[in-house]
Design a protein around this motif. Structure first.
Motif, PDB file in Angstrom:
ATOM      1  N   MET A 114      35.388  11.924  46.709  1.00  0.00           N
ATOM      2  CA  MET A 114      33.959  11.708  46.551  1.00  0.00           C
ATOM      3  C   MET A 114      33.661  10.236  46.823  1.00  0.00           C
ATOM      4  SD  MET A 114      31.490  12.509  43.250  1.00  0.00           S
ATOM      5  CE  MET A 114      31.949  14.215  43.183  1.00  0.00           C
ATOM      6  N   SER A 115      32.642   9.960  47.595  1.00  0.00           N
ATOM      7  CA  SER A 115      32.293   8.579  47.926  1.00  0.00           C
ATOM      8  C   SER A 115      31.561   7.926  46.758  1.00  0.00           C
ATOM      9  CB  SER A 115      31.403   8.537  49.173  1.00  0.00           C
ATOM     10  OG  SER A 115      30.108   8.993  48.857  1.00  0.00           O
ATOM     11  N   THR A 116      31.468   6.598  46.807  1.00  0.00           N
ATOM     12  CA  THR A 116      30.735   5.859  45.776  1.00  0.00           C
ATOM     13  C   THR A 116      29.281   6.287  45.734  1.00  0.00           C
ATOM     14  OG1 THR A 116      32.201   3.984  46.107  1.00  0.00           O
ATOM     15  CG2 THR A 116      30.143   3.547  44.954  1.00  0.00           C
ATOM     16  N   THR A 117      28.683   6.522  46.896  1.00  0.00           N
ATOM     17  CA  THR A 117      27.289   6.955  46.950  1.00  0.00           C
ATOM     18  C   THR A 117      27.116   8.308  46.277  1.00  0.00           C
ATOM     19  OG1 THR A 117      26.967   5.747  48.989  1.00  0.00           O
ATOM     20  CG2 THR A 117      25.331   7.431  48.472  1.00  0.00           C
ATOM     21  N   GLU A 118      28.033   9.243  46.531  1.00  0.00           N
ATOM     22  CA  GLU A 118      27.945  10.556  45.901  1.00  0.00           C
ATOM     23  C   GLU A 118      28.097  10.447  44.390  1.00  0.00           C
ATOM     24  OE1 GLU A 118      29.641  13.734  49.092  1.00  0.00           O
ATOM     25  OE2 GLU A 118      31.056  12.249  48.335  1.00  0.00           O
ATOM     26  N   THR A 119      29.020   9.609  43.930  1.00  0.00           N
ATOM     27  CA  THR A 119      29.221   9.409  42.498  1.00  0.00           C
ATOM     28  C   THR A 119      27.969   8.819  41.867  1.00  0.00           C
ATOM     29  OG1 THR A 119      31.570   9.035  42.843  1.00  0.00           O
ATOM     30  CG2 THR A 119      30.661   8.287  40.761  1.00  0.00           C
ATOM     31  N   THR A 120      27.394   7.800  42.489  1.00  0.00           N
ATOM     32  CA  THR A 120      26.195   7.157  41.970  1.00  0.00           C
ATOM     33  C   THR A 120      25.043   8.141  41.879  1.00  0.00           C
ATOM     34  OG1 THR A 120      26.879   5.026  42.858  1.00  0.00           O
ATOM     35  CG2 THR A 120      24.545   5.281  42.385  1.00  0.00           C
ATOM     36  N   ASN A 121      24.904   9.007  42.867  1.00  0.00           N
ATOM     37  CA  ASN A 121      23.791   9.949  42.894  1.00  0.00           C
ATOM     38  C   ASN A 121      23.935  11.067  41.871  1.00  0.00           C
ATOM     39  OD1 ASN A 121      22.438   8.505  44.848  1.00  0.00           O
ATOM     40  ND2 ASN A 121      23.291   9.687  46.533  1.00  0.00           N
ATOM     41  N   THR A 122      25.131  11.331  41.367  1.00  0.00           N
ATOM     42  CA  THR A 122      25.295  12.375  40.368  1.00  0.00           C
ATOM     43  C   THR A 122      25.065  11.846  38.949  1.00  0.00           C
ATOM     44  OG1 THR A 122      27.679  12.019  40.204  1.00  0.00           O
ATOM     45  CG2 THR A 122      26.915  13.677  41.793  1.00  0.00           C
ATOM     46  N   LEU A 123      25.069  10.545  38.790  1.00  0.00           N
ATOM     47  CA  LEU A 123      24.815   9.965  37.481  1.00  0.00           C
ATOM     48  C   LEU A 123      23.357  10.180  37.085  1.00  0.00           C
ATOM     49  CD1 LEU A 123      26.700   6.556  37.867  1.00  0.00           C
ATOM     50  CD2 LEU A 123      27.472   8.581  36.616  1.00  0.00           C
ATOM     51  N   VAL A 124      23.126  10.275  35.784  1.00  0.00           N
ATOM     52  CA  VAL A 124      21.772  10.444  35.258  1.00  0.00           C
ATOM     53  C   VAL A 124      21.327   9.099  34.693  1.00  0.00           C
ATOM     54  CG1 VAL A 124      20.371  11.652  33.546  1.00  0.00           C
ATOM     55  CG2 VAL A 124      22.212  12.864  34.737  1.00  0.00           C
ATOM     56  N   HIS A 125      20.276   8.532  35.279  1.00  0.00           N
ATOM     57  CA  HIS A 125      19.719   7.243  34.850  1.00  0.00           C
ATOM     58  C   HIS A 125      18.435   7.511  34.071  1.00  0.00           C
ATOM     59  CE1 HIS A 125      22.301   4.801  37.582  1.00  0.00           C
ATOM     60  NE2 HIS A 125      22.357   5.956  38.210  1.00  0.00           N
ATOM     61  N   VAL A 126      18.332   6.904  32.889  1.00  0.00           N
ATOM     62  CA  VAL A 126      17.207   7.172  31.997  1.00  0.00           C
ATOM     63  C   VAL A 126      16.667   5.858  31.449  1.00  0.00           C
ATOM     64  CG1 VAL A 126      16.475   8.371  29.891  1.00  0.00           C
ATOM     65  CG2 VAL A 126      18.318   9.332  31.287  1.00  0.00           C
ATOM     66  N   VAL A 127      15.341   5.766  31.375  1.00  0.00           N
ATOM     67  CA  VAL A 127      14.688   4.665  30.678  1.00  0.00           C
ATOM     68  C   VAL A 127      13.808   5.287  29.601  1.00  0.00           C
ATOM     69  CG1 VAL A 127      13.042   2.762  30.846  1.00  0.00           C
ATOM     70  CG2 VAL A 127      14.704   3.124  32.661  1.00  0.00           C
TER      71      VAL A 127
END
Length: 103
Positions: free
Chosen positions: A1-14
């Motif tokens: 899995m690429s870094t971009t794919e990993t980053t896009n699967t993360l859930v970012h919340v504010v």
């Protein structure tokens, strides 16, 4: 899995929380238990508490979770349930929770 794919699967919340008058200290106390316990949860990548420089009664949580399932499970854990009960009495309005996509 690429870094971009990993980053896009993360859930970012504010999450933005505004306290009632004179409730800042009590909410900080509640956060002092919530934050370290949340940071230790499975799937928690980042869990950071901030205050708004312009509005001392406004707190902002920046959270990153490995998955939506981890984020959802967070609210079922005892420290989150305890915080939620305390926050009901301390907040001026319900928390504003926003999900973000990293570009």
């Amino acid at each position: 899995m690429s870094t971009t794919e990993t980053t896009n699967t993360l859930v970012h919340v504010v999450a933005t929380l505004k306290t009632k008058e004179s409730s800042e200290a009590a909410l900080k106390q509640a956060f002092s238990k919530l934050v370290p316990a949340s940071q230790a949860e499975p799937g928690c990548v980042q869990y950071l508490l901030h205050t708004n420089v312009a509005e001392a009664k406004t707190f902002v949580l920046y959270e990153v979770w490995a998955s939506k399932a981890n984020f959802d499970a967070h609210f079922e854990l005892p420290h989150s349930v305890e915080f939620g009960a305390a926050a009901k009495e301390l907040l001026a309005e319900p928390p504003a929770i926003r999900f973000l996509n990293r570009i």
